[in-house]
Design an enzyme around this catalytic site. Structure first.
Site, PDB file in Angstrom:
ATOM      1  CG  LEU A   1      -2.341  -4.281  -3.848  1.00  0.00           C
ATOM      2  CD1 LEU A   1      -2.967  -4.094  -5.215  1.00  0.00           C
ATOM      3  CD2 LEU A   1      -0.879  -4.680  -4.003  1.00  0.00           C
TER       4      LEU A   1
ATOM      5  CB  CYS B   1      -0.894   0.030   1.240  1.00  0.00           C
ATOM      6  SG  CYS B   1      -2.045  -1.345   1.351  1.00  0.00           S
TER       7      CYS B   1
ATOM      8  N   GLY C   1       1.999  -3.235   4.774  1.00  0.00           N
ATOM      9  CA  GLY C   1       2.707  -4.473   5.057  1.00  0.00           C
ATOM     10  C   GLY C   1       1.775  -5.630   5.346  1.00  0.00           C
TER      11      GLY C   1
END
Length: 562
Positions: free
Chosen positions: A50, A2, A76
């Site tokens: 994402l 992201c 993460g």
């Protein structure tokens, strides 16, 4: 993968500042949110998503009803979030997002223990409005990127990539430094009523040579101790397989980069094996890039056929590579020679994956060379101790080089990278082994790693014992390497006079070759005045080298010359 972005104490209108957050939109193509913070009109978060885990509730900043005063943006994956939730009996979970565990851990244990219990890769900004604190943190190896800008008067800006901070406006007359946040550390700031901050603590929560705190709750039980070779090799196999297994956590399709070298082949073969055991509903896709007759393409084809992956080959010419060098430097934010050189292929294969397939989570073999002394120059180490120390140095610097390359080339195309060789338990165990055990042996680098998988038929024997290729030799035609193609091109791009004057033109880390000069020129055009983002060039040790390529070393012999 992201993109995170946050400001605390902005003097400029936030709607003007937020245009900077759009510079990292490639990191999260699925959704975007920009959110002001209640009670602090000059503080805000930006987030590019994402969607990998929890498609419904995964938007950030994450806030939950139980702790309404906590705000979190992070980039993460936390592989042990289920384990920790059960271990500490956290109730009132609101989402299925792996990052929610950070809020529960912080509330129960505070920031230091929270960070040390996370098994995964992450960069986070956590805001506690009740206690007026801001926390930043980054994983042990810096697999996930994080940059900060802090002015003398307490304006803090944070972003996944430095490019999201270069146009931030502030009231200082001289521009503040944009610096990478140190891996394995957390920082604590006081949040003042004005929205400005003051740094009050910066501490390391984990070093690669230490057994991580979360090992106590790992699914792999305590390993047999002692350094009997068979025990050691069995432990290496168990920890490596565990590292791959925990990284299967995804709601999107998983694929794997495959160069046909030892590291990517071990990752791909283990991934295919575990995907069958876990009954994934699709075949694992593997991806190789190179010229049609390149050693890497041929070796990767052999491995893919052996393990039964759905294999894709991306053909690549020097002309195509040269065409994207500037784009690559834009995404990398560095002028390091070997990083750029090796990034071109990875950037092009990532582009192919994004455009031609539905794989989003991409496994890769990064970290193995640093951990297992895989670089050819390790043959020249004066002592086992010197080699072991250099291995740790390389691991600590990964965030400037190989991990930076792997993150930026994949995230440029909205893919998420996973690197099992950098699993905390795997690396801590490997680094705890006697120094002599980890050295090259019988003229073969990574001997211990290779020997650990001998006789298992996981990958073909010739691949298990395949020598390390210089990246540019492996990827390109046997007739002409990527390295040679670059040198030829640079002859027309940079003249002898320019190179001679380079210490005056670029007093900080002056380039010593035409290729290095060309990269520096492009970098300065894109990021003027930011040369200090790179502290030093990656170079081999114990050998007088002006170029990082293994192919320039006298001890190097490519496969085709043997």
């Amino acid at each position: 993968m992201c993109g995170i972005w946050a400001l605390f104490g902005s003097d400029e209108c936030l709607s003007v500042q937020c245009t900077s957050a759009m510079k990292i939109a490639h990191r999260g193509p699925d959704a975007f949110r920009f959110e002001n913070i209640n009670g602090f009109t000059n503080c805000c978060f930006g987030f590019h998503r994402l969607a990998i885990v929890d498609q419904l509730y995964g938007m950030q900043p994450i806030r939950i009803k139980k702790f309404p005063y906590l705000w979190l943006v992070y980039n993460g994956e936390i592989y042990n979030h289920h384990t920790l939730k059960e271990q500490f009996e956290f109730t009132d979970y609101q989402t299925k997002v792996d990052g929610e565990i950070l809020l529960h851990l912080y509330e129960r244990f505070g920031i230091q223990k929270m960070a040390s219990l996370l098994d995964g890769v992450f960069a986070f900004v956590l805001l506690d409005t009740a206690n007026r604190k801001v926390f930043l943190g980054r994983d042990t190896y810096g697999v996930r990127p994080l940059f900060k800008l802090l002015t003398d008067d307490g304006f803090l800006a944070v972003c996944s990539e430095a490019k999201g901070l270069t146009d931030i406006t502030h009231s200082m007359s001289s521009p503040p430094k944009i610096t990478p946040f140190l891996p394995g550390h957390f920082e604590v700031f006081d949040l003042k009523p004005t929205g400005k901050v003051g740094s009050i603590q910066m501490d390391r929560f984990h070093c690669c040579t230490q057994e991580p705190n979360h090992a106590a709750y790992d699914t792999v039980e305590r390993l047999p101790s002692g350094f009997v070779p068979e025990t050691v090799k069995s432990n290496i196999r168990s920890l490596f397989e565990n590292a791959v297994r925990k990284r299967l956590m995804a709601h999107r399709r998983i694929g794997c980069l495959l160069s046909g070298g030892l590291d990517s082949s071990l990752v791909a073969a283990t991934l295919v094996k575990l995907a069958k055991e876990e009954k994934l509903k699709y075949p694992i896709q593997t991806f190789a890039i190179g010229a049609e007759d390149s050693p890497d393409i041929l070796a990767a084809r052999k491995v893919a056929s052996y393990i039964g992956s759905e294999h894709h080959e991306v053909n690549f010419t020097p002309e195509e590579g040269l065409k994207v060098v500037e784009e690559v430097i834009f995404h990398l934010e560095t002028y390091d020679i070997t990083t750029i050189r090796a990034s071109v292929g990875m950037y092009l294969v990532s582009k192919y994956i994004r455009e031609k397939t539905d794989s989003v989570v991409i496994f890769s073999g990064e970290g193995s060379d640093e951990l297992t002394q895989g670089y050819i120059y390790f043959h020249k180490a004066p002592t086992p101790k010197a080699a072991a120390e250099d291995s740790v140095r390389l691991l600590k610097e990964l965030y400037l080089f190989d991990v930076l390359r792997a993150d930026r080339t994949t995230s440029a195309h909205g893919l998420e990278l996973r690197v099992p060789f950098l699993d905390h338990r795997f690396t801590a165990y490997y680094l705890s082994l006697p120094e002599e055990m980890r050295q090259p042996k019988d003229g073969v680098e990574k001997h211990l790693l290779r020997d650990s998988f001998k006789g298992l038929n996981l990958i073909p024997d010739e691949i298990l014992w395949r020598r390390k290729e210089a990246f540019s030799d492996g990827m390109m035609s046997v007739k002409k390497s990527w390295y040679n193609s670059l040198q030829d091109q640079m002859e027309s791009e940079v003249n002898d006079f320019q190179l001679e004057k380079s210490p005056k033109t670029f007093p900080f880390l002056p380039p010593r070759t035409k290729e290095a000069y060309f990269y520096r020129q492009v970098f300065e055009k894109l990021y003027p005045g930011q040369a200090e983002w790179l502290s030093h060039y990656w170079m081999p040790r114990w050998i007088n080298a002006t170029d990082p390529s293994a192919r320039t070393l006298s001890i190097y012999k490519p496969d085709k010359d043997q």
